[in-house]
Design an enzyme around this catalytic site. Structure first.
Site, PDB file in Angstrom:
ATOM      1  N   CYS A 194       7.717  15.560 -69.676  1.00 52.51           N
ATOM      2  CA  CYS A 194       9.184  15.479 -69.805  1.00 52.51           C
ATOM      3  C   CYS A 194       9.767  16.308 -68.662  1.00 52.51           C
ATOM      4  O   CYS A 194       9.043  16.702 -67.746  1.00 52.51           O
ATOM      5  CB  CYS A 194       9.653  15.943 -71.180  1.00 52.51           C
ATOM      6  N   ASN A 245       9.361  20.556 -69.971  1.00 49.51           N
ATOM      7  CA  ASN A 245       8.126  20.937 -70.684  1.00 49.51           C
ATOM      8  C   ASN A 245       8.366  22.037 -71.726  1.00 49.51           C
ATOM      9  O   ASN A 245       7.480  22.857 -71.989  1.00 49.51           O
ATOM     10  CB  ASN A 245       7.008  21.342 -69.701  1.00 49.51           C
ATOM     11  N   CYS A 270      10.657  21.017 -74.594  1.00 45.05           N
ATOM     12  CA  CYS A 270      11.144  20.326 -75.807  1.00 45.05           C
ATOM     13  C   CYS A 270      10.255  19.127 -76.151  1.00 45.05           C
ATOM     14  O   CYS A 270       9.420  19.196 -77.053  1.00 45.05           O
ATOM     15  CB  CYS A 270      12.594  19.872 -75.642  1.00 45.05           C
ATOM     16  N   ARG A 271      10.439  17.999 -75.441  1.00 42.22           N
ATOM     17  CA  ARG A 271       9.786  16.755 -75.860  1.00 42.22           C
ATOM     18  C   ARG A 271       8.283  16.728 -75.615  1.00 42.22           C
ATOM     19  O   ARG A 271       7.514  16.392 -76.531  1.00 42.22           O
ATOM     20  CB  ARG A 271      10.447  15.563 -75.156  1.00 42.22           C
ATOM     21  N   SER A 272       7.836  17.043 -74.388  1.00 45.44           N
ATOM     22  CA  SER A 272       6.396  16.871 -74.127  1.00 45.44           C
ATOM     23  C   SER A 272       5.524  17.891 -74.866  1.00 45.44           C
ATOM     24  O   SER A 272       4.441  17.509 -75.347  1.00 45.44           O
ATOM     25  CB  SER A 272       6.083  16.815 -72.623  1.00 45.44           C
ATOM     26  N   ASP A 298      16.486  13.382 -74.186  1.00 44.32           N
ATOM     27  CA  ASP A 298      16.377  14.837 -74.070  1.00 44.32           C
ATOM     28  C   ASP A 298      17.287  15.524 -75.107  1.00 44.32           C
ATOM     29  O   ASP A 298      18.502  15.340 -75.070  1.00 44.32           O
ATOM     30  CB  ASP A 298      16.816  15.214 -72.651  1.00 44.32           C
TER      31      ASP A 298
HETATM   32  P1  4NP Z   1      12.581  18.696 -72.101  1.00 43.55           P
HETATM   33  O1  4NP Z   1      14.080  19.272 -72.232  1.00 43.55           O
HETATM   34  O2  4NP Z   1      12.546  17.911 -70.798  1.00 43.55           O
HETATM   35  O3  4NP Z   1      12.410  17.826 -73.284  1.00 43.55           O
HETATM   36  O4  4NP Z   1      11.676  19.909 -72.084  1.00 43.55           O
HETATM   37  C1  4NP Z   1      14.672  20.040 -71.223  1.00 43.55           C
HETATM   38  C2  4NP Z   1      14.536  21.415 -71.250  1.00 43.55           C
HETATM   39  C3  4NP Z   1      15.147  22.180 -70.273  1.00 43.55           C
HETATM   40  C4  4NP Z   1      15.889  21.585 -69.292  1.00 43.55           C
HETATM   41  C5  4NP Z   1      16.004  20.204 -69.258  1.00 43.55           C
HETATM   42  C6  4NP Z   1      15.408  19.440 -70.218  1.00 43.55           C
HETATM   43  N1  4NP Z   1      16.547  22.369 -68.297  1.00 43.55           N
HETATM   44  O5  4NP Z   1      17.263  21.796 -67.473  1.00 43.55           O
HETATM   45  O6  4NP Z   1      16.372  23.587 -68.274  1.00 43.55           O
END
Ligand code: 4NP
Length: 176
Positions: A20, A23, A25-27, A139
């Site tokens: 994702c 790294n 939240c989702r992955s 996301d």
């Molecule tokens: P993820 O979510 O891609 O599911 O881990 C996010 C977590 C942090 C950020 C973006 C997406 N960020 O921009 O910090």
């Protein structure tokens, strides 16, 4: 084919990397969900599961507390330490690179160096069967509790579908 029909003694190791953006939240949630499904099916020895992010902002951090809490309520230990995808090693180390959304798909594809590597990049949505409204795993980072729950719903659906597909590929190789 039943998941429990997968041959527990076979030598084939499925190496899966979930991707994702951050790294956190989702992955890492997909990592924990898939690991639990595999463990519960008695297939731990047949799988190597990891996750990574496109960006490096959260490298070294535990997953977002909201995802840890929502995952915990469903019985998952979402405790992966964030790392960034590394095209020099990850295409080689993993067979399947499963991305959460279209931006992830474009980013990882851009880093691929061959047709073989391009084929390794697969969208999570391709394994989701119970959410016809979904076009990706969105996301939840800027969202609320319900967005984390929805991401987990999609991730559980996708991991179930992926495991099922891998089980079928044991009898029909290359059918993934
Ligand atoms: P993820 O979510 O891609 O599911 O881990 C996010 C977590 C942090 C950020 C973006 C997406 N960020 O921009 O910090």
């Amino acid at each position: 084919m039943e998941i429990n029909n997968m041959n527990k003694e076979s030598e084939k190791l499925y190496k899966i990397l979930f991707i994702c953006l951050g790294n956190i939240c989702r992955s890492p949630a997909a990592n924990a969900v898939m690991q639990k499904m595999v463990d519960d099916a008695g297939l731990s020895a047949r799988f190597l599961i990891d996750s990574a992010g496109i960006g490096n902002w959260h490298v070294g951090e535990l997953p977002d507390k909201r995802m840890r809490n929502h995952g915990f309520k469903r019985g998952y230990q979402v405790n992966h330490i964030a790392r960034q995808f590394d095209a020099r090693t990850d295409f080689e180390a993993f067979d399947y690179i499963i991305v959460m959304d279209e931006d992830n798909y474009k980013n990882i594809n851009r880093m691929s160096q061959s047709d073989k590597e391009k084929k390794q990049v697969i969208r999570m949505i391709d394994y989701i069967t119970e959410h016809p409204e979904a076009t990706s795993v969105p996301d939840p980072y800027y969202g609320e509790g319900k967005d984390f729950d929805y991401a987990l719903d999609l991730i559980e659906d996708g991991c179930r579908g992926l495991l099922q597909r891998l089980c079928e590929s044991e009898s029909t190789p290359n059918s993934l």
